[in-house]
Design a protein around this motif. Structure first.
Motif, PDB file in Angstrom:
ATOM      1  N   LYS A   1      22.447   0.327 111.933  1.00 39.85           N
ATOM      2  CA  LYS A   1      23.758  -0.286 112.143  1.00 39.85           C
ATOM      3  C   LYS A   1      24.582   0.488 113.228  1.00 39.85           C
ATOM      4  CE  LYS A   1      24.250  -0.634 107.236  1.00 39.85           C
ATOM      5  NZ  LYS A   1      24.970  -0.094 105.870  1.00 39.85           N
ATOM      6  N   ASN A   2      23.970   1.563 113.527  1.00 37.69           N
ATOM      7  CA  ASN A   2      24.821   2.370 114.393  1.00 37.69           C
ATOM      8  C   ASN A   2      24.352   2.516 115.970  1.00 37.69           C
ATOM      9  OD1 ASN A   2      27.199   3.296 113.004  1.00 37.69           O
ATOM     10  ND2 ASN A   2      25.466   4.360 111.627  1.00 37.69           N
ATOM     11  N   VAL A   3      23.179   1.714 116.170  1.00 40.74           N
ATOM     12  CA  VAL A   3      22.574   1.807 117.469  1.00 40.74           C
ATOM     13  C   VAL A   3      23.256   1.019 118.494  1.00 40.74           C
ATOM     14  CG1 VAL A   3      20.260   1.078 118.597  1.00 40.74           C
ATOM     15  CG2 VAL A   3      20.260   2.268 116.288  1.00 40.74           C
ATOM     16  N   ASN A   4      24.399   0.101 118.328  1.00 43.62           N
ATOM     17  CA  ASN A   4      24.973  -0.534 119.392  1.00 43.62           C
ATOM     18  C   ASN A   4      25.977   0.457 119.773  1.00 43.62           C
ATOM     19  OD1 ASN A   4      27.649  -1.144 118.473  1.00 43.62           O
ATOM     20  ND2 ASN A   4      26.707  -2.098 116.860  1.00 43.62           N
ATOM     21  N   ARG A   5      26.227   0.420 121.395  1.00 41.06           N
ATOM     22  CA  ARG A   5      27.002   1.418 121.864  1.00 41.06           C
ATOM     23  C   ARG A   5      28.500   1.749 121.046  1.00 41.06           C
ATOM     24  NH1 ARG A   5      27.502   3.855 126.708  1.00 41.06           N
ATOM     25  NH2 ARG A   5      29.283   4.143 127.644  1.00 41.06           N
ATOM     26  N   LYS A   6      29.076   0.679 120.830  1.00 43.26           N
ATOM     27  CA  LYS A   6      30.421   0.796 120.371  1.00 43.26           C
ATOM     28  C   LYS A   6      30.256   1.645 118.899  1.00 43.26           C
ATOM     29  CE  LYS A   6      34.380  -1.687 118.644  1.00 43.26           C
ATOM     30  NZ  LYS A   6      34.925  -3.171 118.305  1.00 43.26           N
ATOM     31  N   GLU A   7      29.501   1.298 117.979  1.00 42.80           N
ATOM     32  CA  GLU A   7      29.466   1.880 116.833  1.00 42.80           C
ATOM     33  C   GLU A   7      28.819   3.396 116.980  1.00 42.80           C
ATOM     34  OE1 GLU A   7      30.353   1.001 113.657  1.00 42.80           O
ATOM     35  OE2 GLU A   7      31.234  -0.493 114.693  1.00 42.80           O
ATOM     36  N   ALA A   8      27.952   3.516 118.022  1.00 48.01           N
ATOM     37  CA  ALA A   8      27.364   5.060 118.317  1.00 48.01           C
ATOM     38  C   ALA A   8      28.515   5.848 118.667  1.00 48.01           C
ATOM     39  CB  ALA A   8      26.199   4.864 119.215  1.00 48.01           C
ATOM     40  N   LEU A   9      29.356   5.514 119.592  1.00 45.73           N
ATOM     41  CA  LEU A   9      30.515   6.121 120.038  1.00 45.73           C
ATOM     42  C   LEU A   9      31.419   6.551 118.931  1.00 45.73           C
ATOM     43  CD1 LEU A   9      30.627   4.826 123.565  1.00 45.73           C
ATOM     44  CD2 LEU A   9      29.569   6.660 123.094  1.00 45.73           C
ATOM     45  N   LYS A  10      31.764   5.559 118.034  1.00 46.29           N
ATOM     46  CA  LYS A  10      32.828   5.751 116.936  1.00 46.29           C
ATOM     47  C   LYS A  10      32.292   6.633 115.962  1.00 46.29           C
ATOM     48  CE  LYS A  10      34.640   2.862 113.211  1.00 46.29           C
ATOM     49  NZ  LYS A  10      34.569   1.454 112.610  1.00 46.29           N
ATOM     50  N   LEU A  11      30.814   6.682 115.812  1.00 46.23           N
ATOM     51  CA  LEU A  11      30.256   7.741 114.714  1.00 46.23           C
ATOM     52  C   LEU A  11      30.331   8.968 115.396  1.00 46.23           C
ATOM     53  CD1 LEU A  11      28.572   8.078 112.324  1.00 46.23           C
ATOM     54  CD2 LEU A  11      26.738   7.596 113.571  1.00 46.23           C
ATOM     55  N   LYS A  12      29.982   9.274 116.700  1.00 46.35           N
ATOM     56  CA  LYS A  12      29.960  10.692 117.544  1.00 46.35           C
ATOM     57  C   LYS A  12      31.629  10.945 117.199  1.00 46.35           C
ATOM     58  CE  LYS A  12      28.558  13.216 121.034  1.00 46.35           C
ATOM     59  NZ  LYS A  12      27.822  13.533 122.464  1.00 46.35           N
ATOM     60  N   LYS A  13      32.589  10.194 117.681  1.00 41.40           N
ATOM     61  CA  LYS A  13      33.793  10.839 117.595  1.00 41.40           C
ATOM     62  C   LYS A  13      34.158  11.164 116.361  1.00 41.40           C
ATOM     63  CE  LYS A  13      38.599   9.043 118.768  1.00 41.40           C
ATOM     64  NZ  LYS A  13      39.291   7.971 119.397  1.00 41.40           N
ATOM     65  N   GLY A  14      33.740  10.577 115.331  1.00 43.27           N
ATOM     66  CA  GLY A  14      34.153  10.963 113.766  1.00 43.27           C
ATOM     67  C   GLY A  14      33.604  12.365 113.474  1.00 43.27           C
ATOM     68  N   PHE A  15      32.470  12.482 113.820  1.00 41.81           N
ATOM     69  CA  PHE A  15      31.792  13.757 113.813  1.00 41.81           C
ATOM     70  C   PHE A  15      32.715  15.044 114.533  1.00 41.81           C
ATOM     71  CE2 PHE A  15      29.366  17.311 115.323  1.00 41.81           C
ATOM     72  CZ  PHE A  15      28.625  17.706 114.223  1.00 41.81           C
ATOM     73  N   LYS A  16      32.885  14.590 115.772  1.00 44.16           N
ATOM     74  CA  LYS A  16      33.685  15.716 116.506  1.00 44.16           C
ATOM     75  C   LYS A  16      35.028  15.729 115.977  1.00 44.16           C
ATOM     76  CE  LYS A  16      32.088  15.805 121.351  1.00 44.16           C
ATOM     77  NZ  LYS A  16      32.481  15.601 122.750  1.00 44.16           N
ATOM     78  N   ASN A  17      35.674  15.017 115.603  1.00 45.12           N
ATOM     79  CA  ASN A  17      37.186  15.042 115.001  1.00 45.12           C
ATOM     80  C   ASN A  17      36.810  15.781 113.567  1.00 45.12           C
ATOM     81  OD1 ASN A  17      38.421  13.854 117.133  1.00 45.12           O
ATOM     82  ND2 ASN A  17      38.407  11.924 116.058  1.00 45.12           N
ATOM     83  N   THR A  18      35.850  15.716 112.685  1.00 40.10           N
ATOM     84  CA  THR A  18      35.951  16.158 111.409  1.00 40.10           C
ATOM     85  C   THR A  18      35.227  17.422 111.315  1.00 40.10           C
ATOM     86  OG1 THR A  18      36.149  13.847 110.881  1.00 40.10           O
ATOM     87  CG2 THR A  18      35.333  15.368 109.068  1.00 40.10           C
ATOM     88  N   TYR A  19      34.159  17.711 112.052  1.00 37.42           N
ATOM     89  CA  TYR A  19      33.138  18.697 111.677  1.00 37.42           C
ATOM     90  C   TYR A  19      32.748  19.779 112.734  1.00 37.42           C
ATOM     91  CZ  TYR A  19      31.999  15.732 107.792  1.00 37.42           C
ATOM     92  OH  TYR A  19      31.825  14.899 106.552  1.00 37.42           O
ATOM     93  N   LEU A  20      33.205  19.417 114.233  1.00 41.40           N
ATOM     94  CA  LEU A  20      32.476  20.159 115.243  1.00 41.40           C
ATOM     95  C   LEU A  20      33.124  21.444 115.341  1.00 41.40           C
ATOM     96  CD1 LEU A  20      30.592  20.203 117.483  1.00 41.40           C
ATOM     97  CD2 LEU A  20      32.533  19.347 119.024  1.00 41.40           C
TER      98      LEU A  20
END
Length: 185
Positions: free
Chosen positions: A66-85
Motif C-alpha cells: 500500500k505504501n510503495v507509491n511515492r506519496k504514501e511512502a513519503l507520508k509514512l516516513k514523515k510520520g516516523f520522523k515526527n513520532t519516533y526518530l
C-alpha cells in the motif's frame, strides 16, 4: 548493485555455509542451495519457515504494498520522523560517539527508517526483513536520500543469513515485541 564484498557478511540461512555469487544468484558452497538476488536484494529465506511466519510474511507484504507509491511512502516516513526518530536516536548517540566504519544490523527493518538515519552518520547499515515489499519501500527511500552505504536482505530473523561477529550493533525496535520467546531470535 549487489557487491561481492557483501559476501563477507552473508551465509546460508540453512547450513551457515559460505556463499558465492554466480550471475544473479548466491550459491552455498556447503549445501549447494541457490538464492536469488532481485533488484540487488538477496533473497535469503530458509528452506522451511514455520506456518505462522509465512502468514505474517504475507500480511506484512500486503501492508507494505500500500505504501510503495511515492506519496504514501513519503507520508509514512514523515510520520516516523515526527513520532519516533528523536527518541530512538538518543540511544544511538549514547552508544557510539562515532558511527563511521561501524556496521549496524536492523532486524525486521520494514522501510528501514533507522538504518537510513545511521547511514547518514557514516555507518554501513544492513536491514533484514521477510517482506520484499517493505524492502522495496526501504530501497525507494535510500535512493531518494542518495544513500549508498547499505545492504538490504530478504530473510527470516529467526534464521539469520549472517556470519557471526560482523556487526557492531543490532537494532530491533519494530519487531522484537512480536516474539514471545526471544532466545531463538
Amino acid at each position: 548493485m549487489f557487491k561481492k564484498e557483501y559476501l563477507a557478511l552473508l551465509c546460508c540461512p540453512d547450513c551457515k555455509g559460505e556463499l558465492f555469487l554466480r550471475d544473479k544468484h548466491l550459491i552455498c558452497k556447503q549445501c549447494k542451495r541457490q538464492y536469488s538476488v532481485i533488484n540487488d536484494i538477496p533473497i535469503l529465506l530458509p528452506l522451511s519457515m514455520r506456518n505462522d511466519i509465512k502468514l505474517s510474511q504475507k500480511k506484512w507484504d500486503a501492508e507494505y504494498i500500500k505504501n510503495v507509491n511515492r506519496k504514501e511512502a513519503l507520508k509514512l516516513k514523515k510520520g516516523f520522523k515526527n513520532t519516533y526518530l528523536e527518541s530512538h536516536m538518543i540511544y544511538f548517540r549514547k552508544l557510539s560517539k562515532s558511527s563511521e566504519n561501524k556496521r549496524y544490523l536492523e532486524i525486521g527493518c520494514g522501510p528501514f527508517f533507522m538504518g537510513q538515519e545511521l547511514a547518514k552518520l557514516g555507518a554501513f547499515v544492513v536491514g533484514i526483513d521477510y517482506s520484499i515489499n517493505a524492502l522495496k519501500l526501504a530501497k525507494f527511500h535510500l535512493k531518494n536520500e542518495k544513500i549508498e552505504n547499505y545492504l538490504l536482505v530478504c530473510g527470516d530473523i529467526s534464521r539469520v543469513p549472517f556470519k557471526d561477529n560482523v556487526f557492531d550493533l543490532l537494532y530491533g525496535g519494530g519487531v522484537i515485541e512480536h516474539f514471545k520467546d526471544t532466545t531463538g531470535v
